[in-house]
Design an enzyme around this catalytic site. Structure first.
Site, PDB file in Angstrom:
ATOM      1  N   LEU A   1       0.823  -1.208   0.000  1.00  0.00           N
ATOM      2  CA  LEU A   1       0.000   0.000   0.000  1.00  0.00           C
ATOM      3  C   LEU A   1       0.858   1.260   0.000  1.00  0.00           C
ATOM      4  O   LEU A   1       0.549   2.246  -0.668  1.00  0.00           O
ATOM      5  CB  LEU A   1      -0.949  -0.016   1.205  1.00  0.00           C
ATOM      6  CG  LEU A   1      -2.043   1.050   1.174  1.00  0.00           C
ATOM      7  CD1 LEU A   1      -2.986   0.827  -0.006  1.00  0.00           C
ATOM      8  CD2 LEU A   1      -2.818   1.083   2.475  1.00  0.00           C
ATOM      9  N   CYS A   2       2.000   1.223   0.745  1.00  0.00           N
ATOM     10  CA  CYS A   2       2.810   2.435   0.817  1.00  0.00           C
ATOM     11  C   CYS A   2       3.395   2.782  -0.544  1.00  0.00           C
ATOM     12  O   CYS A   2       3.533   3.947  -0.893  1.00  0.00           O
ATOM     13  CB  CYS A   2       3.897   2.309   1.885  1.00  0.00           C
ATOM     14  SG  CYS A   2       5.079   1.027   1.544  1.00  0.00           S
ATOM     15  N   THR A   3       3.714   1.751  -1.339  1.00  0.00           N
ATOM     16  CA  THR A   3       4.234   2.024  -2.679  1.00  0.00           C
ATOM     17  C   THR A   3       3.163   2.668  -3.550  1.00  0.00           C
ATOM     18  O   THR A   3       3.394   3.701  -4.175  1.00  0.00           O
ATOM     19  CB  THR A   3       4.709   0.714  -3.359  1.00  0.00           C
ATOM     20  OG1 THR A   3       5.751   0.157  -2.569  1.00  0.00           O
ATOM     21  CG2 THR A   3       5.226   0.975  -4.755  1.00  0.00           C
TER      22      THR A   3
END
Lengths: 443, 533
Positions: A210-212
Site C-alpha cells: 500500500l505504501c508504494t
C-alpha cells in the site's frame, strides 16, 4: 436416444483395438476384453468441473474416448472474451450458462452422449453428489475451487482401523493453464500427493504494498491499483462495488489512472492494462487448453480402463521455446492438512502476546495453509464458543472484539482444539494448540 | 460528488474477443495471423484438431485437401464430422464445421487426394503461409517436402497412432525478433554508462545520504557507487565471486546504525545486492547474436533480403562502432521514490530511442541502396529489433526428404540412453515404410497383429542397417505399434493438435521459438522429447 439412432459399433473400432488387444506396456492387471468398452459407454460416470477453456476441450475429448455418462458443473456464463478458445460457444450464446450450452453442443454433435449440465457452484452440492462419480476431472482457473474439490474428495475416504477402504477412492485428474504453460496431474486420494500437499506450487498473487501505490508509485500498475483500492471505495462513483465487466467502471478506473500517472510522470497506462489489473486477467490461448485437456482426458481413459498405468503423477508443459514437457512424482506431505491422518498442531510461541488476529493471519499467510477467510470456533469448559467468523455479518459483529484479545484472554490453553472452516475446504479442520513456554522462546 | 463521464477508448469487438491472446502476441502478431493462409492435407481427427486451434484465434483462411469419404471410424474420432454424414466428402464436411467456429475465418476445400493435386498443379501449395499434413504416405511426403523446401513454404508433418505422436517442422529459414524468453536479465550498463547516465549516477554520494534519502535512492545508483569505488581501488570491475562478495559486504555495512547500534539494510539496498550477480558482467555481444551478425545473409544482402537481415546489417555496423548492442531501454521496477525512479527510467528510455533511431535510419539507407522498398522496414519493427537485439534468433531447418534419404544417421548416443524417446522415431519411420509397402497399417486387422509384427521388425531392421546403426529396437516396442493397428485416439490427437497449431502460429507471427525440428509424444508415460534431425 433411441437404438435406431445409435450408430454401429464400428464407430469405436479405434478404441476397441486398444482395449481388446493385449500389449507389452499395459497395466499389469489389464485384461483385454470387449467389456471394458461396454463399461466406458454404459456405466462409467465422469464429472467435469468447469466448462471453460479446459472444460470444453475435456467434454469433447471424453465424449470421443467413448464416455457417455458425463456431468459438467460451472457457475459461469459465457462472455465474448471466451470465444477465442471455448469452442463450444458462439456469439449468440453470450450470457448463457457455460455448462448448459456446452452440454447441448456435445449431445447434439455426438449421438448417444449424455452430458448433464449443472449451472451452479461446486459448493451447492454435497458428498452424495460427488460420491456418485467414478472419476472427477477438473479444468478450473481458481485455486480455491480446486482446493475445495480436493478437500471434498479427501473427505469421502473411509479408513477402518487405519486402513484405507479402497472403494471410497475417487481419482482426481486436474489440469491448469496460463498462456503457453500448463500442468496436468493425477491424484489418487490417500495414495498420492493431493492439491494441499503441493500448495507451494501455486505462486502467491502479485500484490503491491500500500505504501508504494500511495506514496511512491513507479509503474502504471501502481497507479491503477491505487485508483482501484483507494480511490474507488472513497469516491464510490457509481454507488456500487467495482465490477470488472462493467465498461463504465473500468472506464472510470482508466480515466483516474491516467490522471494519476500523468501527475507522477509515469507512462504506459493503457485500457488493456487497466482491464488486466482490475480483473486479474490471465492470458489464454486455444492450443495450450487443447494440450492439457488432451493429457487429462488420456489419464481419465487410462484410469477408467486400466489399459496403462496412469501418470505418476505430475506433468508440466511449456511451448514458449520449442515444445517442452517434464513429468515427475510430486511427493505426499506426511502431515498434509487435508490428506494425512496426522492430527494438526499449531505452535503458539507466546499465548499471552499472540492475539486472535495474529493466529488468523498465520492461517492466511503460512505457505501450508493459505486460507482465505477462516472462521474459528472452539470448546471452552465443554461449551462451544465462536471465536471469530467473518462470513456471517451478525456473527462477525458479535465476535469482532475477539480479534484483539490474546489467546489466553480468550480462555484457550495448551492442548485446546480449535475448529477452522474456510472457503478452501468443505471440511472443518481441527487444530490442536501447542503453547511453547516463554523460557524455550527466550533461548 | 459527480464524476466525469468516462471517455475510455472504444474497444472493438475483435479486440474484446481476442483479448486473452492479444496479451501474448500483441495486436501486431494478431494482424499477421489474420492475413495467414493455411493448407491442411487430410482432415483426420488430428488434422481438424490442428485447424481448430488455428481457426479459434482467427487465422485468415484455410484450405483442406482431402479426397476421403467419411467412415464410421471418422465419426468416432473426429469432432468436426456429424454422425449422419457417412459417405460424404470429408473435406467438405470438416470445412463447414470448422468454419462455424469463427465467422472471421474463411475456408474452402478440395475434394481430391494430395497426390492428385501435387501431380496436376504443384504450384497450388506455393501461396500458403504454412502447409500442415497428417497421415501422409511416404511416397507423397517426399515430393511435397522437396517442393515446399524449394519454395520456402514451411511444412508441418504430424502423425497420431495409438498412444504415440510425432510432429516434424520443416523450415528453411526462420527469423525471430520477439522470442519472449521466460527470464531475461536487466540491461543496466553500469560497467560502461553513456555520458548522460554517468553524469546522473555520479550525483549520488551514498555514504552522505541521510536515512530518508537512503530509502529513496534506486538500487542501480547504489550499485554503481560501490562498483565505482571498487574500480577506483582495484583498477577493474569485480569479476570473481570473492570480488562480488566484497561489494556485497560494503553494501551490508553501509546503513547508519540505529540507537542500539544495529544496522538495518533497506529494501533498495537488498535489491542492489541481488543485481550484483546478474548485472555486473562486462557488456559482451552474446554468441548467438554474433553468429547472426557474421552470417552470410547479414553480410551479403541482396534484393530479396528480408527486413530482418537489413536490420541485422545495420546492427552489425552499430556493434562494430559501439562494441555493444543497442540498449534495451527498460528499467525493472525497484524500490525508490517516484522522481528518482522516473528520472532514471527516462534516461534509459531516451538512450534506447536514440540508438534505435540510428539503426532504423541506417537500415533505411541500406534498403535504399539495395533498391528495396522503404516501407519494407517500419520504425516499429526497428524499435522491437533493437529492444530484443540480445535475443535475436535464426533457425535453419532441414528438408524432410533429405532426412529420409540420408544414410548414416547416427543414433548411437540417443539409443544408449534408456530414457531417450528416439526409438519411437525409429518405430514410426518403420511404420511409414510398412504403410508404403503394404498399403495398410500393421495390425490393422485383428488376426494380422502377429504376422505384421514380423514384417515390421524386418523393415525396422533394414532401416537401421541403412543408417548404419548397430542398435536394435526391442520387440515390445514393435509389438506395441502393431497392436495399435493404426488406431487414432482422439485425446492423443488433441494433444498433438494443440502443439502443432501453436508451432504454426509461431511460424506465422515470428514470435516465440518454434520446434527444431522433431517432437515425439509418448502418451503411455505422458513424456515427450525433441530432436534435431
Amino acid at each position: 436416444m433411441t437404438e435406431a439412432q445409435e450408430p454401429s459399433q464400428k464407430r469405436w473400432a479405434h478404441l476397441r483395438k486398444i482395449l481388446e488387444r493385449p500389449g507389452p506396456f499395459c497395466h499389469p492387471e489389464f485384461e483385454p476384453s470387449p467389456e471394458i468398452m461396454d463399461f466406458i459407454v454404459t456405466s462409467c460416470k465422469i464429472l467435469v468441473v468447469g466448462a471453460g477453456g479446459l472444460g470444453c476441450e475435456l467434454l469433447k475429448d471424453l465424449a470421443l474416448m467413448g464416455f457417455k455418462q458425463i456431468h459438467v458443473i460451472d457457475m459461469d456464463t459465457i462472455d465474448l472474451s471466451n470465444l477465442n478458445r471455448q469452442f463450444l460457444f458462439r456469439q449468440k450464446d453470450i450470457g448463457q450458462s457455460k455448462a448448459k450450452v456446452a452440454a447441448e453442443f456435445i449431445n447434439r454433435r455426438i449421438p448417444g452422449c449424455q452430458v448433464t449440465p449443472h449451472f451452479c457452484k461446486i459448493q451447492d452440492y454435497d458428498e452424495g453428489f460427488y460420491r456418485s462419480f467414478h472419476i472427477i476431472v477438473c479444468g478450473l482457473d481458481s485455486i480455491v475451487a480446486r482446493r475445495w474439490i480436493n478437500g471434498m474428495i479427501m473427505s469421502l475416504l473411509c479408513y477402518e482401523d487405519g486402513v484405507l477402504d479402497n472403494s471410497t477412492i475417487i481419482p482426481l485428474v486436474d489440469g491448469g493453464t496460463e498462456g503457453f504453460k500448463g500442468n496436468a496431474r493425477v491424484i489418487v486420494p490417500g495414495n498420492s500427493a493431493c492439491v494441499e500437499c503441493t500448495l507451494d506450487l501455486y505462486p502467491p498473487q502479485v500484490t503491491y504494498p500500500l505504501c508504494t501505490i500511495a506514496n511512491t508509485p513507479r509503474l502504471p500498475e501502481h497507479c491503477i491499483e491505487y485508483v482501484k483500492v483507494v480511490m474507488w471505495p472513497k469516491e464510490n462513483p457509481f454507488n456500487a462495488a467495482l465490477d470488472g465487466d462493467d465498461t463504465q467502471h473500468v472506464g472510470w478506473i482508466y480515466e483516474k489512472s491516467l490522471e494519476r500517472a500523468a501527475q507522477f510522470n509515469i507512462t504506459g497506462v493503457t485500457y488493456r492494462l487497466v482491464q488486466g489489473v482490475v480483473k486479474n486477467i490471465i492470458p489464454a490461448v486455444a492450443s495450450t487448453n487443447a494440450v492439457i485437456a488432451g493429457v487429462c482426458a488420456t489419464e481419465v481413459f487410462k484410469i477408467a480402463t486400466s489399459c496403462c498405468l496412469p501418470l505418476n503423477n505430475y506433468m508440466v508443459f511449456n511451448d514458449v521455446d520449442g515444445i517442452y514437457t517434464y513429468t515427475y512424482t510430486a511427493e505426499r506431505k506426511d502431515n498434509c492438512v487435508v490428506c494425512s491422518q496426522v492430527p494438526q498442531t499449531l505452535l503458539i510461541p507466546d499465548a499471552t502476546k499472540m492475539k486472535l488476529k495474529d493466529l488468523i493471519q498465520t492461517l492466511c499467510e503460512d505457505e501450508t495453509y493459505q486460507m482465505k477467510n477462516p472462521g474459528l470456533t472452539t470448546t471452552v469448559g465443554g461449551k462451544n464458543k465462536t471465536l471469530y467468523i467473518s462470513t456471517i455479518k451478525s456473527i462477525e459483529e458479535r465476535t469482532r472484539d475477539n480479534l484483539n484479545k490474546s489467546l489466553v484472554e480468550l480462555g484457550l490453553k495448551d492442548g485446546s482444539e480449535i475448529m477452522v472452516a474456510d472457503a478452501t475446504t468443505p471440511m472443518t479442520l481441527v487444530f490442536c494448540l501447542k503453547f511453547q513456554s516463554s523460557d524455550v522462546e527466550m533461548n | 460528488m459527480s464524476s466525469p463521464a468516462p471517455k475510455s477508448p472504444e474497444q472493438s469487438e475483435k479486440s474484446k474477443k481476442y483479448d486473452r491472446q492479444l496479451r501474448l502476441w500483441g495486436d501486431h502478431g494478431q494482424k499477421v495471423l489474420e492475413n495467414a493462409k493455411i493448407c491442411l492435407i487430410n482432415a483426420t481427427a488430428l488434422g481438424t484438431e490442428i485447424l481448430k486451434s488455428l481457426a479459434l484465434p482467427g487465422i485468415g483462411s484455410f484450405t483442406i485437401v482431402d479426397g476421403e469419404k467419411i467412415t464410421d471410424e471418422d465419426i468416432g474420432t473426429n469432432f468436426f464430422i456429424e454422425s449422419d454424414s457417412i459417405g460424404a466428402s470429408r473435406a467438405q464436411v470438416t470445412t463447414q464445421n470448422l468454419l462455424e467456429l469463427n465467422p472471421d475465418v474463411r475456408g474452402d476445400y478440395i475434394d481430391e487426394t494430395v497426390d492428385h493435386v501435387l501431380a496436376h498443379s504443384q504450384d497450388f501449395f506455393d501461396t500458403f503461409s504454412v502447409v500442415i499434413a497428417t497421415s501422409l504416405p511416404e511416397k507423397v511426403l517426399m515430393p511435397l517436402s522437396r517442393h515446399l523446401w524449394e519454395k520456402n513454404v514451411p511444412l508441418i508433418v504430424c502423425r497420431s497412432v495409438g498412444f504415440l505422436g510425432y510432429i516434424r517442422c520443416q523450415i528453411k529459414e526462420h527469423t525471430i525478433i520477439e522470442a519472449h524468453p521466460d527470464n531475461e536479465n536487466a540491461d543496466l550498463r553500469l560497467d560502461n554508462p553513456w555520458p548522460a547516465l554517468q553524469e546522473h549516477l555520479e550525483k549520488f554520494d551514498i555514504p552522505k545520504l541521510d536515512n530518508k534519502e537512503r530509502s529513496h535512492v534506486p538500487a542501480v545508483i547504489i550499485l554503481y557507487y560501490y562498483l565505482n569505488q571498487f574500480k577506483a581501488e582495484h583498477g577493474h570491475l569485480p569479476k570473481t565471486r570473492a570480488e562480488k562478495e566484497e561489494i556485497k559486504r560494503k553494501i551490508i555495512e553501509s546503513p547508519h546504525p540505529d540507537e542500539h547500534g544495529i544496522k538495518h539494510l533497506e529494501e533498495n539496498f537488498k535489491e542492489a545486492i541481488r543485481y550484483i550477480n546478474t548485472c555486473v558482467n562486462p557488456v559482451k555481444i552474446p554468441s548467438n547474436v554474433q553468429a547472426i551478425l557474421n552470417d552470410d545473409s547479414c553480410i551479403n544482402l541482396h534484393q530479396t533480403s528480408s527486413s530482418f537481415w537489413v536490420l541485422c546489417a545495420a546492427l552489425k555496423e552499430f556493434v562494430e562502432s559501439e562494441n555493444s548492442l543497442p540498449l534495451k531501454g527498460s528499467l525493472p521496477d525497484m524500490a525508490a521514490d517516484t522522481n528518482s525512479y522516473v528520472a532514471l527510467q527516462q534516461l534509459y528510455q531516451k538512450q534506447a530511442q536514440n540508438q534505435s533511431e540510428i539503426i532504423y535510419r541506417r537500415a533505411l539507407e541500406i534498403a535504399r541502396t539495395l533498391g528495396l522498398s522503404q516501407e519494407s522496414i517500419t520504425e516499429t519493427e526497428a524499435k522491437l529489433f533493437c529492444k530484443y537485439a540480445s535475443q535475436l534468433n535464426v533457425i535453419r531447418g532441414s528438408c524432410i526428404a533429405d532426412e529420409y534419404q540420408k544414410t548414416g544417421l547416427d543414433f548411437t548416443s540417443y539409443l544408449e540412453d534408456p530414457d531417450s524417446l528416439l526409438f519411437h522415431y525409429i518405430t514410426l519411420r518403420g511404420l511409414e515404410r510398412f504403410i508404403s509397402e503394404f498399403n495398410s497399417y500393421p495390425g490393422q486387422l485383428d488376426d494380422h497383429v502377429e504376422p505384421d509384427l514380423l514384417k515390421l521388425k524386418s523393415i525396422i531392421g533394414k532401416l537401421l542397417a541403412e543408417w548404419g546403426c548397430s542398435q536394435i529396437i526391442r520387440d515390445e516396442r514393435v509389438h506395441e505399434v502393431c497392436r495399435y493397428g493404426g488406431a487414432e485416439l482422439h485425446s492423443i490427437s488433441a494433444i498433438l493438435g494443440g502443439c502443432a497449431a501453436q508451432e504454426a502460429i509461431k511460424l506465422i507471427t515470428s514470435q516465440y521459438k518454434p520446434l527444431n525440428n522433431t517432437f515425439i509424444y509418448d502418451g503411455i508415460t505422458s513424456t515427450s522429447a525433441s530432436f534435431t534431425l
